[in-house]
Design a protein around this motif. Structure first.
Motif, PDB file in Angstrom:
ATOM      1  N   TRP A 279      11.652  15.270  23.970  1.00 23.11           N
ATOM      2  CA  TRP A 279      12.860  15.689  24.690  1.00 23.11           C
ATOM      3  C   TRP A 279      13.881  16.144  23.650  1.00 23.11           C
ATOM      4  CZ3 TRP A 279      11.779  15.863  29.646  1.00 23.11           C
ATOM      5  CH2 TRP A 279      10.840  14.974  30.159  1.00 23.11           C
ATOM      6  N   GLY A 280      13.883  17.446  23.346  1.00 18.71           N
ATOM      7  CA  GLY A 280      14.803  17.913  22.327  1.00 18.71           C
ATOM      8  C   GLY A 280      14.463  17.291  20.994  1.00 18.71           C
ATOM      9  N   ARG A 281      15.370  16.485  20.427  1.00 19.08           N
ATOM     10  CA  ARG A 281      15.137  15.886  19.117  1.00 19.08           C
ATOM     11  C   ARG A 281      14.555  14.489  19.211  1.00 19.08           C
ATOM     12  NH1 ARG A 281      21.080  17.567  17.581  1.00 19.08           N
ATOM     13  NH2 ARG A 281      20.768  19.765  17.150  1.00 19.08           N
ATOM     14  N   ILE A 282      14.221  14.049  20.373  1.00 20.02           N
ATOM     15  CA  ILE A 282      13.730  12.681  20.510  1.00 20.02           C
ATOM     16  C   ILE A 282      12.312  12.677  21.062  1.00 20.02           C
ATOM     17  CG2 ILE A 282      14.722  12.401  22.809  1.00 20.02           C
ATOM     18  CD1 ILE A 282      15.223   9.482  22.137  1.00 20.02           C
ATOM     19  N   TRP A 283      11.471  11.820  20.488  1.00 15.63           N
ATOM     20  CA  TRP A 283      10.109  11.586  20.983  1.00 15.63           C
ATOM     21  C   TRP A 283      10.048  10.196  21.578  1.00 15.63           C
ATOM     22  CZ3 TRP A 283       5.818  14.819  20.885  1.00 15.63           C
ATOM     23  CH2 TRP A 283       5.963  16.017  20.159  1.00 15.63           C
ATOM     24  N   THR A 284       9.319  10.054  22.681  1.00 12.02           N
ATOM     25  CA  THR A 284       9.129   8.739  23.280  1.00 12.02           C
ATOM     26  C   THR A 284       7.642   8.480  23.477  1.00 12.02           C
ATOM     27  OG1 THR A 284       9.337   9.642  25.540  1.00 12.02           O
ATOM     28  CG2 THR A 284      11.347   8.780  24.500  1.00 12.02           C
TER      29      THR A 284
ATOM     30  N   ARG B 101      11.348   4.747  22.001  1.00 12.15           N
ATOM     31  CA  ARG B 101      11.727   5.849  21.131  1.00 12.15           C
ATOM     32  C   ARG B 101      10.977   5.699  19.816  1.00 12.15           C
ATOM     33  NH1 ARG B 101      18.055   5.445  20.876  1.00 12.15           N
ATOM     34  NH2 ARG B 101      17.585   6.337  18.830  1.00 12.15           N
ATOM     35  N   THR B 102      10.307   6.753  19.379  1.00  8.73           N
ATOM     36  CA  THR B 102       9.503   6.639  18.161  1.00  8.73           C
ATOM     37  C   THR B 102      10.369   6.470  16.921  1.00  8.73           C
ATOM     38  OG1 THR B 102       9.380   9.046  17.854  1.00  8.73           O
ATOM     39  CG2 THR B 102       7.646   8.005  19.177  1.00  8.73           C
TER      40      THR B 102
END
Length: 221
Positions: free
Chosen positions: A174-179, A194-195
């Motif tokens: 999601w944009g700059r975030i990985w889950t 959140r990674t």
């Protein structure tokens, strides 16, 4: 609740693709509509594909559209820094994609763009260090493909440390975030982590198979 946790909850609320009114989202998160609008602006600034307008509602878009862009020198530096980080990954697919993107950007840039010797500056983001999350990607992706359990040490935004045995099911960006979506054998329930907040992720010598109620199809939408 921290702002980062609230932003992740907002993404979860929007991920079903339906149109959600600002008032309903604000009530769900327990904040004012003014705060909700600021959170929406933060997600958009972070690259999360939120569409909609005040008064009508918001949703997450599946489409990725890259219209012609005009970038500042600082934005070009930030983009190239991100490529440099990913190109150092041990995951061959991610490394190849980063190098291919670098070639396309180099071909599109004018002859003189970024001054020689320019120092990288840290980019401020609503989320934590994305490079930290990227470092876990090879292990997470390999475990999902092999259906291999993981032992994950995770520190949440409040500083609480947990160690869990997970069945990794899905990585999302999601944009700059990985889950990471996973079934937790420790908590006996689904978790979305959140990674960038994962401290360590170690593959265990144990595979898993689909069990009723523990599959990706059973996970929260």
């Amino acid at each position: 609740m921290s702002r980062s946790d609230r932003l992740l909850m907002l993404i979860d609320a929007l991920r079903d693709g339906a149109l959600h009114r600002a008032g309903d989202l604000a009530a769900r998160l327990g904040v004012s509509q003014r705060t909700l609008y600021r959170d929406i602006d933060r997600l958009v600034a972070a690259g999360v594909p939120v569409t909609g307008t005040r008064g009508l509602g918001y949703r997450l878009s599946d489409a990725i559209s890259l219209p012609p862009l005009t970038l500042t020198l600082a934005e070009v530096e930030a983009l190239q820094l991100g490529i440099a980080i990913v190109s150092e990954a041990t995951d061959d697919a991610l490394k190849s994609a980063a190098l291919g993107l670098a070639d396309k950007i180099d071909a599109a840039l004018p002859d003189r763009t970024v001054p020689q010797g320019a120092a990288w500056a840290p980019a401020l983001s609503p989320f934590a260090n994305s490079a930290r999350g990227i470092s876990h990607m090879p292990t997470l992706r390999a475990a999902i493909r092999a259906r291999q359990k993981l032992r994950v040490v995770h520190t949440d935004a409040q500083g609480r440390v947990t160690t869990q045995t997970l069945r990794p099911l899905r990585l999302e960006h999601w944009g700059r975030i990985w889950t990471l979506t996973a079934w937790s054998d420790t908590q006996q329930g689904f978790v979305i982590l959140r990674t960038d907040l994962i401290d360590t992720a170690d593959a265990l010598p144990e595979l898993f198979v689909d069990e009723p109620g523990k599959t990706l199809a059973d996970a929260p939408a």
